[in-house]
Each structure stands twice: as C-alpha cells, then as structure tokens.
Design an enzyme around this catalytic site. Sequence first.
Site, PDB file in Angstrom:
ATOM      1  N   GLU A   1      17.774 102.450  43.527  1.00 26.73           N
ATOM      2  CA  GLU A   1      19.232 102.292  43.671  1.00 26.73           C
ATOM      3  C   GLU A   1      19.906 103.625  43.991  1.00 26.73           C
ATOM      4  O   GLU A   1      21.051 103.654  44.425  1.00 26.73           O
ATOM      5  CB  GLU A   1      19.848 101.703  42.398  1.00 26.73           C
ATOM      6  CG  GLU A   1      19.514 100.255  42.147  1.00 26.73           C
ATOM      7  CD  GLU A   1      20.280  99.245  43.010  1.00 26.73           C
ATOM      8  OE1 GLU A   1      21.433  99.521  43.401  1.00 26.73           O
ATOM      9  OE2 GLU A   1      19.702  98.189  43.304  1.00 26.73           O
TER      10      GLU A   1
ATOM     11  N   TYR B   1      25.790 102.669  38.544  1.00 25.72           N
ATOM     12  CA  TYR B   1      24.402 102.722  38.088  1.00 25.72           C
ATOM     13  C   TYR B   1      23.583 103.673  38.966  1.00 25.72           C
ATOM     14  O   TYR B   1      22.873 104.552  38.473  1.00 25.72           O
ATOM     15  CB  TYR B   1      23.775 101.319  38.122  1.00 25.72           C
ATOM     16  CG  TYR B   1      22.289 101.340  37.896  1.00 25.72           C
ATOM     17  CD1 TYR B   1      21.767 101.501  36.614  1.00 25.72           C
ATOM     18  CD2 TYR B   1      21.389 101.254  38.962  1.00 25.72           C
ATOM     19  CE1 TYR B   1      20.398 101.565  36.405  1.00 25.72           C
ATOM     20  CE2 TYR B   1      20.019 101.311  38.752  1.00 25.72           C
ATOM     21  CZ  TYR B   1      19.528 101.461  37.478  1.00 25.72           C
ATOM     22  OH  TYR B   1      18.175 101.535  37.271  1.00 25.72           O
TER      23      TYR B   1
ATOM     24  N   SER C   1      15.311 105.583  40.205  1.00 25.74           N
ATOM     25  CA  SER C   1      15.397 104.235  40.760  1.00 25.74           C
ATOM     26  C   SER C   1      15.701 104.231  42.250  1.00 25.74           C
ATOM     27  O   SER C   1      16.397 105.111  42.761  1.00 25.74           O
ATOM     28  CB  SER C   1      16.511 103.502  40.009  1.00 25.74           C
ATOM     29  OG  SER C   1      16.982 102.415  40.748  1.00 25.74           O
TER      30      SER C   1
HETATM   31  P1  GDP Z   1      19.004  95.233  41.577  1.00 19.04           P
HETATM   32  O1  GDP Z   1      18.341  95.447  42.885  1.00 19.04           O
HETATM   33  O2  GDP Z   1      18.613  96.245  40.557  1.00 19.04           O
HETATM   34  O3  GDP Z   1      20.473  95.102  41.648  1.00 19.04           O
HETATM   35  O4  GDP Z   1      18.366  93.858  41.005  1.00 19.04           O
HETATM   36  P2  GDP Z   1      18.976  92.375  40.861  1.00 19.04           P
HETATM   37  O5  GDP Z   1      17.821  91.492  40.544  1.00 19.04           O
HETATM   38  O6  GDP Z   1      20.145  92.325  39.942  1.00 19.04           O
HETATM   39  O7  GDP Z   1      19.526  92.039  42.328  1.00 19.04           O
HETATM   40  C1  GDP Z   1      18.681  92.028  43.443  1.00 19.04           C
HETATM   41  C2  GDP Z   1      19.449  91.466  44.621  1.00 19.04           C
HETATM   42  O8  GDP Z   1      19.658  90.076  44.438  1.00 19.04           O
HETATM   43  C3  GDP Z   1      20.834  92.091  44.816  1.00 19.04           C
HETATM   44  O9  GDP Z   1      21.024  92.360  46.179  1.00 19.04           O
HETATM   45  C4  GDP Z   1      21.778  90.990  44.351  1.00 19.04           C
HETATM   46  O10 GDP Z   1      23.042  91.022  44.994  1.00 19.04           O
HETATM   47  C5  GDP Z   1      20.999  89.772  44.769  1.00 19.04           C
HETATM   48  N1  GDP Z   1      21.456  88.564  44.047  1.00 19.04           N
HETATM   49  C6  GDP Z   1      21.848  87.405  44.625  1.00 19.04           C
HETATM   50  N2  GDP Z   1      22.232  86.528  43.700  1.00 19.04           N
HETATM   51  C7  GDP Z   1      22.088  87.132  42.494  1.00 19.04           C
HETATM   52  C8  GDP Z   1      22.338  86.707  41.153  1.00 19.04           C
HETATM   53  O11 GDP Z   1      22.782  85.590  40.876  1.00 19.04           O
HETATM   54  N3  GDP Z   1      22.060  87.614  40.170  1.00 19.04           N
HETATM   55  C9  GDP Z   1      21.556  88.856  40.435  1.00 19.04           C
HETATM   56  N4  GDP Z   1      21.273  89.680  39.434  1.00 19.04           N
HETATM   57  N5  GDP Z   1      21.345  89.284  41.701  1.00 19.04           N
HETATM   58  C10 GDP Z   1      21.596  88.439  42.711  1.00 19.04           C
END
Ligand code: GDP
Length: 326
Positions: A124, A145, A122
């Site tokens: 990440e 993660y 990933s």
């Molecule tokens: P990730 O990149 O695997 O962590 O995928 P996510 O979809 O969970 O998050 C993508 C980005 O969106 C991250 O930088 C989060 O901090 C941002 N983000 C902002 N608001 C939200 C929220 O309400 N939920 C999630 N999941 N991410 C959010």
Amino acid sequence: MKSALITGVSGQDGSYLAEYLLERGYQVWGLVRREPESARWLRAILPRLEVVYGDLRDAESLAVAFQKAWPDEVYNLAGQVFVPTSWEVPAETFDINVGGLARLLQLVERTKRDTRVYQASSSEMIGNWDGLCDEQTRLRPTSPYGVSKLAAHRLAEVYRQRGLFVVGGILFNHESPRRGPEMVTRKISRVASRWLLGDRTKLALENLQARRDWGFAGDYIKAMHAMLQLAEPQDFVIGTGVSHSVSDFLTEIMAAMGELGPAANVPRTVEEWVEVNPQFLRTGEIHDLRADARRAQRALGWQPAVDFKQLVRMMLESDLAAARGK
Ligand code: GDP
C-alpha cells in the site's frame, strides 16, 4: 535457544509465524492486548507460547515485554491494517503503525543493539503504479494507512543507517483462512460458505475491478524469518507477481463451490449472489498491484508455494468447516 518477540501474534501473520518459529526451536514471545484464549488461531500453540501483555501505543508495556523476552529477533506485525479504517482514525493509525515502531526501535537502540527487527511494510506504500513493483519502485501512497506504512518504512531505514539491523518486508496482499473478516477475500469466502449451506444472503461488495497480487500468508512469513538471517539488512518485496481482480476471485470461488457443495446451492452467475454498491468506492483506490520478488528469490531463495486457485479453495474449505460447526 533463540528468542523472538512477535507483536500482533494473535493475527493472521503472527500466528503462522509463531508456529513456524516454534517448529524451528525458538522460544517465542507473543505480545497481546487481550486474553490470548480468545484468539482462535493461537489455541493450538498456547501451551508453548510465552504470552506478554502490551500495546504498541504504550512504551512502558513494550519495555516490560522486551525485558522479559530479551529477544534476538523482533517481528513487528501488529498494526491498524484496514485501509478504510485509516480514514476514520488517521491519528490512531499513525500512533500504532509509526509510533509503535519508533518505540520498539528506541528500546532496541538503548538496551540491546544486536536485536534484529523485522518491520511489516506494505505494498500500500506504493499507491497506483502500472506494472511490476520492486524495491526501487517509487512510493506514493493514497491512504493514511499507506502513508503510515511509508513513514515506518523510512524510520526503519534511518535506524539501519545508525547501525541497527532492521528490515522492511514490502509484502503484497497475503491471505489465508485466518485473514480478518473485513478484508475482501475473507468477506467473500465466508459468504460463499454460507451459500453452500443454503443461506441466500447476498454479498455486498464495492468494486469488482480492483486487482491485487494475492498470495498465501503461510508462505510469506517464511520470507520474514529469512530476511533476519542475512548477513546484512536490506528491504525486500514479497509477492507472487500475478494479480487477479475481485471478479476473478468470485469466479474462482464459484468453481470451488461447485467442487465442494451441492450444485443447487452454487450460484450460476456473479449477479445471483453479489450486489455491488459503487457508492462505497474508495478514495484513492489502488487499481492494481503486482510484485517483482526476484531479489527475494535470489537472496533468500524464497518462492511462493501456494497459488491463487489453491488459496481460494483453502479459504472456502476452512470457512465451510467453520460454518458447519466443525
Ligand atoms: P487492501 O488491498 O489492503 O485494501 O485489502 P482489501 O481486501 O481490503 O481490499 C482489496 C481490494 O478489494 C480493494 O481494492 C478494495 O476496494 C476491493 N474491494 C471491493 N469490495 C470490497 C469490500 O466489500 N471489502 C473490502 N475490504 N474490499 C473490497
């Protein structure tokens, strides 16, 4: 007929990959923990899918599944995938994301060394890095993660050095109508669809500035398959090369809402339908990620077909149909 075993077959990537491999004439074995009937995305292919019960934490269940499938290819797509959850259950995240791969690789090494293994690595793993990221970019993850994915990625590498065919696909964020509802894109598309139907419940988000390289999962699973067809195993970065902010996603979906629903139900500003709770700001937030997928383009002939605008619209259309009960 080639046989493939997919862990995480009921998830977004697993279900797209199963469809793709079935189209290509594979016998597809899907590892599930629960009744597959409850996995909405699998219903259409269930009659053609060989279902095996098992859990990445349970070596015995993997051994049974492996014996039944006797796979030419294993796609390890199951995992604990949500970054915030990895802070709640870090050890469990490791047991699934690292221990799971360790159990699979040990099985392959002991019983069928010619099985080719795809590991879902990933972006990440990278952490914060300014600029495009390729296979050489240094890896400095910022969450349990990310560390678990890095450990598994390195495990794949050492087994590769011992002669197994194992690849790590360093996939950047990939979304679709099947994305888990906790991820930001799907969280947005679900609320947007309800707004179009007149529900004014606000969308609570954390950070509108975060940027991601969002692609379409249906494109990315093709790269997974292509990686296992190469003469020699190697790792690949997969992504579009373009990043957008959460705020861009909101703007794009508002445009799509305007095309799909009555103007009266389309918010005119972000503030009208979104509230931001900065106290939820993530520890170790990754601010931006962008893939340099040129190696995949050269060696696999891989290119994404769906762009950001199409992806956003596709997600909204699907959630709108579901919200309308279709
Ligand atoms: P990730 O990149 O695997 O962590 O995928 P996510 O979809 O969970 O998050 C993508 C980005 O969106 C991250 O930088 C989060 O901090 C941002 N983000 C902002 N608001 C939200 C929220 O309400 N939920 C999630 N999941 N991410 C959010």
